[in-house]
Motif scaffolding. Structure first.
Motif, PDB file in Angstrom:
ATOM      1  N   ARG A 143       2.790  11.458   9.731  1.00 16.15           N
ATOM      2  CA  ARG A 143       3.142  11.983   8.412  1.00 16.15           C
ATOM      3  C   ARG A 143       4.477  12.709   8.507  1.00 16.15           C
ATOM      4  O   ARG A 143       4.770  13.396   9.482  1.00 16.15           O
ATOM      5  N   ASP A 157       7.835   4.958   4.362  1.00 17.09           N
ATOM      6  CA  ASP A 157       7.784   4.968   2.900  1.00 17.09           C
ATOM      7  C   ASP A 157       7.262   6.333   2.465  1.00 17.09           C
ATOM      8  O   ASP A 157       6.952   7.193   3.299  1.00 17.09           O
ATOM      9  N   HIS A 158       7.171   6.561   1.155  1.00 14.93           N
ATOM     10  CA  HIS A 158       6.778   7.864   0.629  1.00 14.93           C
ATOM     11  C   HIS A 158       5.287   7.982   0.363  1.00 14.93           C
ATOM     12  O   HIS A 158       4.841   8.970  -0.230  1.00 14.93           O
ATOM     13  N   GLY A 159       4.508   7.012   0.770  1.00 11.00           N
ATOM     14  CA  GLY A 159       3.059   7.119   0.625  1.00 11.00           C
ATOM     15  C   GLY A 159       2.480   8.055   1.671  1.00 11.00           C
ATOM     16  O   GLY A 159       3.011   8.186   2.784  1.00 11.00           O
ATOM     17  N   ARG A 160       1.338   8.705   1.350  1.00 14.65           N
ATOM     18  CA  ARG A 160       0.729   9.666   2.258  1.00 14.65           C
ATOM     19  C   ARG A 160      -0.425   9.064   3.059  1.00 14.65           C
ATOM     20  O   ARG A 160      -0.839   9.635   4.060  1.00 14.65           O
ATOM     21  N   HIS A 171       0.799  -1.239   0.000  1.00 14.51           N
ATOM     22  CA  HIS A 171       0.000   0.000   0.000  1.00 14.51           C
ATOM     23  C   HIS A 171       0.832   1.290   0.000  1.00 14.51           C
ATOM     24  O   HIS A 171       0.265   2.369  -0.158  1.00 14.51           O
ATOM     25  N   GLY A 172       2.130   1.179   0.181  1.00 14.61           N
ATOM     26  CA  GLY A 172       2.968   2.371   0.259  1.00 14.61           C
ATOM     27  C   GLY A 172       3.628   2.715  -1.063  1.00 14.61           C
ATOM     28  O   GLY A 172       3.296   2.160  -2.120  1.00 14.61           O
ATOM     29  N   THR A 173       4.590   3.627  -0.977  1.00 18.58           N
ATOM     30  CA  THR A 173       5.327   4.089  -2.153  1.00 18.58           C
ATOM     31  C   THR A 173       6.819   4.019  -1.841  1.00 18.58           C
ATOM     32  O   THR A 173       7.255   4.518  -0.803  1.00 18.58           O
ATOM     33  N   GLY A 177       6.445  11.616   3.215  1.00 19.73           N
ATOM     34  CA  GLY A 177       5.623  10.412   3.264  1.00 19.73           C
ATOM     35  C   GLY A 177       5.070  10.160   4.651  1.00 19.73           C
ATOM     36  O   GLY A 177       4.454  11.038   5.251  1.00 19.73           O
TER      37      GLY A 177
END
Length: 455
Positions: A420, A385-388, A364-366, A424
């Motif tokens: 946050r 990770d870089h997901g928000r 689910h992340g980046t 990310g």
């Protein structure tokens, strides 16, 4: 080119020339507090032969002086008028054979002067002088009000009418307090203004540069600032007639000063924190008791955080590939590191928890994904990770393959959360170290990039 014999710029006409033009009996020039001419009427032009264009914006002495001797006499007359507050003696203008004179009348605010030009054979009459002074009050660019001995309004000039947004008649006969309350001043603010006026009336001592604040408005949400200058008005035999006040809106100046003070306060607080040596509680007491905090009238929330430097051997991190093999790699790295820290009792639980968080980050992340392990008073594990999108718990059905990771992380004895970051998010959990911890002589931690064992 002017015709031969015509007066050039700044040249006074001779009496025959002036007589031929039938000059008026008087002329008036007004100066500001810097001594510069801001009004030069037709009478002044006719009696001096100097046009308004030549006079405006220049010092009166520069406009009139045609010789060093006259400049010196004019300077002395200006000084005497300023010090005495009384009109000076008529001063003959040069090249007029004494037939034309100028008389200096000091005005308010201090330093401003009305120069009245006249023919010496027809001096200014009393009613002319009264009319002149009334015109000077009415036309002055400085907002001004006059009060009687009972401190009731008897005059408000045009400049102050514009400031108040109200013509003169509604002011007349009302007390200072009554008028200010109608303008939105608080009772305390109005009483302070009234007290200053009463003191000036009683003592005769001018109150210079006295600041007052008024009610907030759309332009000044914290209220406007007014700089005022109060002076007593006296008649013959020093009879007290009333009080005068000049008003200037200095809101912009005070706002800049307030911003500067706030900046200095922040610097002072920063220096206090930077130079403090000791525990956080003592620092909080010191800040709350400081003169900077004590001057503030509004509510203040004080947040102080103690940042400690962790030993290098208590922190280790790894970059993980965003692929299905990342959870297995994470379990291996964490297991080896906990063994190096002598936290063998925590290996099974921690491997399970880190496997769940890394799996969530992969699905689910980046990328990139970072795993960090910290040995504090508790064991802390972070997966970034870089997901928000932050993780949340959900109910998983019996046949669902996922949805149980955050329930596992929230098992008894663990604390978890998600924050946050600038690039990310970070999901973390903490658990007690247990009894197997031995921090006396830890083995060297595994460094980023350590390959997992095969198998």
């Amino acid at each position: 080119m002017p015709p031969r014999g015509a007066p050039g710029p700044g040249r006074l006409r001779s009496p025959p020339e002036a007589a031929a033009r039938r000059p008026p009996r008087t002329g008036v020039a007004l100066t500001d507090a810097r001594g510069r001419v801001h009004r030069w009427d037709v009478g002044a032009e006719e009696l001096t032969g100097i046009s308004a264009g030549e006079a405006l914006g220049r010092e009166l002495a520069d406009v009139l002086a045609s010789s060093h001797g006259f400049r010196h006499r004019l300077a002395r007359a200006l000084d005497r008028a300023a010090r005495s507050g009384e009109p000076g003696e008529p001063l003959p203008l040069p090249r007029t054979a004494g037939r034309r004179v100028v008389r200096l009348h000091p005005l308010r605010p201090p330093g401003t002067v009305a120069a009245v030009f006249s023919d010496a054979t027809a001096p200014v009459r009393g009613d002319d002088r009264s009319e002149l002074l009334a015109a000077a009050f009415e036309r002055s660019p400085v907002p001004t009000a006059v009060f009687d001995a009972g401190l009731r309004y008897v005059g408000v000039n045009r400049a102050l009418q514009a400031v108040n947004g109200l013509p003169e008649p509604p002011h007349l006969g009302r007390s200072i307090t009554d008028m200010l309350l109608s303008f939105g001043f608080t009772a305390e603010q109005a009483a302070r203004v009234q007290a200053v006026a009463a003191e000036v009336r009683r003592t005769g001592t001018p109150a210079q540069d006295t600041l007052f604040t008024s009610a907030p408005d759309s332009v000044a949400p914290n209220g406007r600032w007014w700089n005022t200058r109060w002076y007593r008005l006296e008649g013959p035999q020093d009879r007290v007639l009333g009080v005068g006040v000049d008003v200037t809106d200095v809101t912009a100046r005070e706002q800049v000063a307030a911003q500067a003070r706030a900046g200095q306060e922040r610097l002072a607080l920063r220096d206090t924190v930077r130079d403090h040596r000791g525990d956080v509680a003592a620092l909080c007491d010191r800040l709350v008791g400081s003169s900077v905090a004590g001057r503030r009238q509004d509510d203040v929330a004080l947040l102080v955080a103690q940042v400690r430097t962790l030993p290098r051997d208590d922190v280790v991190s790894w970059d993980l590939a965003a692929d299905p093999g990342a959870p297995r790699q994470a379990r291996h790295l964490v297991g080896r590191q906990l063994a190096a820290w002598h936290l063998d009792d925590l290996i099974d639980v921690t491997e399970l928890l880190v496997s769940e968080l890394v799996t969530n980050a992969v699905r689910h992340g980046t990328p990139p994904i970072t795993l960090r392990l910290l040995r504090l008073d508790r064991l802390r594990c972070e997966v970034s990770d870089h997901g928000r999108m932050l993780p949340h718990m959900r109910l998983a059905g019996p046949a669902d393959e996922g949805g149980r990771g955050m329930h596992i992380v929230s098992m008894p004895g663990c604390r978890w959360g998600a924050d946050r970051t600038d690039d990310g998010k970070t999901v973390w959990w903490e658990q007690d170290l247990g009894t197997g911890s031995d921090r006396a002589e830890p083995e060297a931690p595994l460094r980023p990039g350590t390959p997992p064992a095969s198998g």
